[in-house]
Design a protein around this motif. Structure first.
Motif, PDB file in Angstrom:
ATOM      1  N   ALA A   1     -55.201 -22.858  19.171  1.00 41.05           N
ATOM      2  CA  ALA A   1     -56.660 -22.883  19.194  1.00 41.05           C
ATOM      3  C   ALA A   1     -57.118 -24.121  19.955  1.00 41.05           C
ATOM      4  O   ALA A   1     -56.625 -25.222  19.704  1.00 41.05           O
ATOM      5  CB  ALA A   1     -57.223 -22.896  17.777  1.00 41.05           C
ATOM      6  N   ASN A   2     -58.032 -23.926  20.899  1.00 40.24           N
ATOM      7  CA  ASN A   2     -58.565 -25.027  21.695  1.00 40.24           C
ATOM      8  C   ASN A   2     -60.079 -24.988  21.670  1.00 40.24           C
ATOM      9  O   ASN A   2     -60.677 -23.926  21.842  1.00 40.24           O
ATOM     10  CB  ASN A   2     -58.075 -24.938  23.142  1.00 40.24           C
ATOM     11  N   LYS A   3     -60.698 -26.154  21.466  1.00 35.97           N
ATOM     12  CA  LYS A   3     -62.151 -26.266  21.464  1.00 35.97           C
ATOM     13  C   LYS A   3     -62.634 -26.353  22.898  1.00 35.97           C
ATOM     14  O   LYS A   3     -62.072 -27.083  23.711  1.00 35.97           O
ATOM     15  CB  LYS A   3     -62.565 -27.509  20.686  1.00 35.97           C
ATOM     16  N   CYS A   4     -63.675 -25.597  23.205  1.00 32.18           N
ATOM     17  CA  CYS A   4     -64.261 -25.602  24.546  1.00 32.18           C
ATOM     18  C   CYS A   4     -65.472 -26.530  24.590  1.00 32.18           C
ATOM     19  O   CYS A   4     -65.941 -26.997  23.553  1.00 32.18           O
ATOM     20  CB  CYS A   4     -64.665 -24.182  24.937  1.00 32.18           C
ATOM     21  N   ASP A   5     -66.001 -26.763  25.764  1.00 33.72           N
ATOM     22  CA  ASP A   5     -67.168 -27.623  25.915  1.00 33.72           C
ATOM     23  C   ASP A   5     -68.414 -27.013  25.286  1.00 33.72           C
ATOM     24  O   ASP A   5     -69.249 -27.713  24.745  1.00 33.72           O
ATOM     25  CB  ASP A   5     -67.438 -27.917  27.396  1.00 33.72           C
ATOM     26  N   GLU A   6     -68.552 -25.696  25.359  1.00 40.42           N
ATOM     27  CA  GLU A   6     -69.714 -25.010  24.802  1.00 40.42           C
ATOM     28  C   GLU A   6     -69.639 -25.035  23.274  1.00 40.42           C
ATOM     29  O   GLU A   6     -68.593 -24.739  22.684  1.00 40.42           O
ATOM     30  CB  GLU A   6     -69.758 -23.574  25.311  1.00 40.42           C
ATOM     31  N   LYS A   7     -70.744 -25.366  22.621  1.00 35.99           N
ATOM     32  CA  LYS A   7     -70.783 -25.488  21.165  1.00 35.99           C
ATOM     33  C   LYS A   7     -70.421 -24.162  20.497  1.00 35.99           C
ATOM     34  O   LYS A   7     -70.945 -23.117  20.843  1.00 35.99           O
ATOM     35  CB  LYS A   7     -72.180 -25.918  20.717  1.00 35.99           C
ATOM     36  N   GLY A   8     -69.509 -24.209  19.535  1.00 37.71           N
ATOM     37  CA  GLY A   8     -69.114 -23.027  18.783  1.00 37.71           C
ATOM     38  C   GLY A   8     -68.179 -22.096  19.522  1.00 37.71           C
ATOM     39  O   GLY A   8     -67.925 -20.982  19.069  1.00 37.71           O
ATOM     40  N   VAL A   9     -67.623 -22.516  20.660  1.00 34.74           N
ATOM     41  CA  VAL A   9     -66.722 -21.667  21.442  1.00 34.74           C
ATOM     42  C   VAL A   9     -65.309 -22.239  21.380  1.00 34.74           C
ATOM     43  O   VAL A   9     -65.082 -23.422  21.629  1.00 34.74           O
ATOM     44  CB  VAL A   9     -67.177 -21.560  22.918  1.00 34.74           C
ATOM     45  N   TYR A  10     -64.374 -21.370  21.007  1.00 38.28           N
ATOM     46  CA  TYR A  10     -62.968 -21.755  20.909  1.00 38.28           C
ATOM     47  C   TYR A  10     -62.134 -20.729  21.659  1.00 38.28           C
ATOM     48  O   TYR A  10     -62.436 -19.544  21.662  1.00 38.28           O
ATOM     49  CB  TYR A  10     -62.526 -21.791  19.443  1.00 38.28           C
ATOM     50  N   LEU A  11     -61.088 -21.185  22.280  1.00 43.66           N
ATOM     51  CA  LEU A  11     -60.157 -20.307  22.974  1.00 43.66           C
ATOM     52  C   LEU A  11     -58.933 -20.149  22.079  1.00 43.66           C
ATOM     53  O   LEU A  11     -58.287 -21.134  21.726  1.00 43.66           O
ATOM     54  CB  LEU A  11     -59.765 -20.912  24.319  1.00 43.66           C
ATOM     55  N   LEU A  12     -58.668 -18.915  21.660  1.00 41.28           N
ATOM     56  CA  LEU A  12     -57.560 -18.648  20.752  1.00 41.28           C
ATOM     57  C   LEU A  12     -56.450 -17.907  21.477  1.00 41.28           C
ATOM     58  O   LEU A  12     -56.700 -16.964  22.222  1.00 41.28           O
ATOM     59  CB  LEU A  12     -58.022 -17.784  19.578  1.00 41.28           C
ATOM     60  N   LYS A  13     -55.235 -18.323  21.230  1.00 41.86           N
ATOM     61  CA  LYS A  13     -54.062 -17.580  21.684  1.00 41.86           C
ATOM     62  C   LYS A  13     -53.533 -16.892  20.436  1.00 41.86           C
ATOM     63  O   LYS A  13     -53.210 -17.552  19.448  1.00 41.86           O
ATOM     64  CB  LYS A  13     -53.026 -18.519  22.277  1.00 41.86           C
TER      65      LYS A  13
END
Length: 96
Positions: free
Chosen positions: A70-82
């Protein structure tokens, strides 16, 4: 990590675990219980059934969707999940 990265599936036919690629949304509602390390309740899946190859449908998500990364993105509330989808075999009961 660039969260604007768009992934496209070039395969014409999806089956088994690959069907998760059509998943648009997971909704968790009506919690039955919650505790320090988890919760339980109803979950619904919204599947994108319209593809460039026509309409497809196979929303059988019996199994586990495991979060590998799980990685936090710059946009609030957006996460990139593998994720990894471990699909369980379905049992069909026939009355007779």
């Amino acid at each position: 990590m660039d969260c604007a990265l768009k992934m496209k599936n070039n395969k014409k036919y999806l089956k088994d675990e690959d069907i998760i690629l059509n998943l648009d949304e997971i909704t968790v509602n009506s919690l039955d219980s919650f505790y320090s390390s988890g919760c339980s309740g109803r979950v619904s899946f919204e599947i994108n059934c319209q593809t460039e190859h026509g309409y497809c449908e196979d929303p059988h998500f019996l199994g586990k969707i495991k979060i590998l990364e799980a990685n936090k993105c710059d946009e609030k509330g957006v996460y990139l999940l593998k994720v990894k989808f471990d699909k369980e075999e379905e049992e069909y009961f026939v009355e007779g």
